[in-house]
Design a protein around this motif. Structure first.
Motif, mmCIF file in Angstrom:
data_model
loop_
_atom_site.group_PDB
_atom_site.id
_atom_site.type_symbol
_atom_site.label_atom_id
_atom_site.label_comp_id
_atom_site.label_asym_id
_atom_site.label_seq_id
_atom_site.Cartn_x
_atom_site.Cartn_y
_atom_site.Cartn_z
ATOM 1 N N ASN A 37 -9.080 6.129 9.216
ATOM 2 C CA ASN A 37 -9.111 4.878 9.982
ATOM 3 C C ASN A 37 -9.783 3.750 9.209
ATOM 4 O OD1 ASN A 37 -8.166 3.562 12.320
ATOM 5 N ND2 ASN A 37 -10.228 3.514 13.183
ATOM 6 N N TRP A 38 -10.044 3.921 7.935
ATOM 7 C CA TRP A 38 -10.535 2.837 7.086
ATOM 8 C C TRP A 38 -9.353 2.163 6.390
ATOM 9 C CZ3 TRP A 38 -14.925 6.430 5.216
ATOM 10 C CH2 TRP A 38 -16.102 6.152 5.917
ATOM 11 N N ASP A 39 -9.300 0.846 6.466
ATOM 12 C CA ASP A 39 -8.243 0.088 5.806
ATOM 13 C C ASP A 39 -8.509 -0.021 4.308
ATOM 14 O OD1 ASP A 39 -6.236 -1.055 7.741
ATOM 15 O OD2 ASP A 39 -8.094 -1.628 8.758
ATOM 16 N N VAL A 40 -7.445 -0.106 3.550
ATOM 17 C CA VAL A 40 -7.535 -0.362 2.107
ATOM 18 C C VAL A 40 -6.564 -1.493 1.783
ATOM 19 C CG1 VAL A 40 -7.280 0.558 -0.220
ATOM 20 C CG2 VAL A 40 -8.101 2.043 1.617
ATOM 21 N N ALA A 41 -7.104 -2.674 1.492
ATOM 22 C CA ALA A 41 -6.292 -3.829 1.130
ATOM 23 C C ALA A 41 -6.174 -3.902 -0.388
ATOM 24 C CB ALA A 41 -6.913 -5.111 1.672
ATOM 25 N N LEU A 42 -4.962 -3.934 -0.884
ATOM 26 C CA LEU A 42 -4.697 -4.016 -2.316
ATOM 27 C C LEU A 42 -4.372 -5.476 -2.633
ATOM 28 C CD1 LEU A 42 -2.404 -0.856 -2.558
ATOM 29 C CD2 LEU A 42 -4.901 -0.983 -2.829
ATOM 30 N N ILE A 43 -5.357 -6.198 -3.134
ATOM 31 C CA ILE A 43 -5.224 -7.646 -3.318
ATOM 32 C C ILE A 43 -5.000 -7.938 -4.797
ATOM 33 C CG2 ILE A 43 -6.312 -9.881 -2.951
ATOM 34 C CD1 ILE A 43 -8.087 -8.573 -0.843
#
Length: 268
Positions: A218-224
């Motif tokens: 439930n942790w988001d991982v944003a690939l920016i």
């Protein structure tokens, strides 16, 4: 008479016309054949038909000594490090001081890589703090995320910069690095909502791994992407020169590239 004039640096050597400009230099050391045995020999077609045309041939580059071991030290560090003419592997008993501390090619490349890494981190901090007006708490401590975006109610987003030239594969960092950072934050009584990874680009596999990680933890991982962050920061600084960017919009799983960054302000 006044003080002697400072010596002038030598004039730069002009790049020879027609010689390619290389992004990378690969040194291949092959032994036990003389130059005349390889060059123009039809038994070595790749070297003669391809590498000679695409590379540079050094006709006056010679080994410093025989046997081989010392030559590798000469090539790598400008000295044979007292190895001499034997092929024995150096150790504490046969060589003093050991390990070697002489400046060398590996040390120079590592230092250059760290310079690039630090510049990438500094650029990221500038975009967050000077353009998005959001403190990011950048640090260079071992075993910690590069930065933290503080939110309300003890919540936060962690961020890490990856300045490698190739596309980042999340598999190399997710479970062994980022997951540990998030769990440390949680164990310290904070509430991390997710992780932001800033890099020049990402492999397709990384997107799939990010969604799998979200489903599992439930942790988001944003690939920016670096281009995406820059586009967002420049656009925000023009539209809102004083107002902090609502960084909760970055709390999502998936890629935020230039196109994705274009959409984010419209969600406010």
């Amino acid at each position: 008479e006044g003080p002697p004039a400072a010596p002038q640096p030598p004039a730069p050597i002009p790049w020879p016309a027609g010689l390619p400009v290389y992004d990378h230099v690969v040194i291949v050391v092959e032994e036990n054949k003389d130059y005349e045995q390889i060059i123009d020999n039809p038994a070595a077609p790749y070297i003669n038909a391809t590498l000679r045309k695409e590379g540079a041939t050094f006709t006056k580059l010679y080994g410093e000594e025989h046997n081989s071991q010392g030559n590798y030290f000469w090539l790598f560090s400008g000295s044979n490090q007292t190895v001499g003419f034997t092929d024995a592997v150096p150790n504490e008993k046969t060589h003093s001081p050991f390990p070697f501390t002489t400046p060398n090619l590996g040390q120079a490349l590592t230092a250059r890589d760290l310079d690039i890494e630090h510049m990438f981190e500094d650029a990221t901090a500038f975009l967050f703090e000077a353009r998005l007006h959001v403190p990011c708490g950048m640090t260079r401590k071992e075993n910690k995320a590069d930065g933290r975006l503080q939110l309300d109610n003890n919540q936060c987003l962690l961020l890490d910069c990856k300045s490698v030239e190739a596309a980042v594969n999340l598999q190399d960092h997710l479970d062994t690095q980022f997951d540990g950072y998030l769990r440390k934050e949680r164990d310290a009584g904070r509430q991390p909502l997710g992780f932001l990874v800033i890099a020049p680009g990402f492999t397709p596999q990384s997107v799939r791994l990010a969604y799998q990680y979200k489903a599992r933890t439930n942790w988001d991982v944003a690939l920016i992407t670096a281009e995406g962050l820059r586009h967002l920061a420049v656009r925000w600084a023009i539209a809102e020169p004083q107002k902090p960017f609502p960084v909760r919009l970055l709390n999502r799983t998936g890629v935020i590239d230039k196109e994705g960054a274009e959409v984010l302000p419209s969600l406010i």
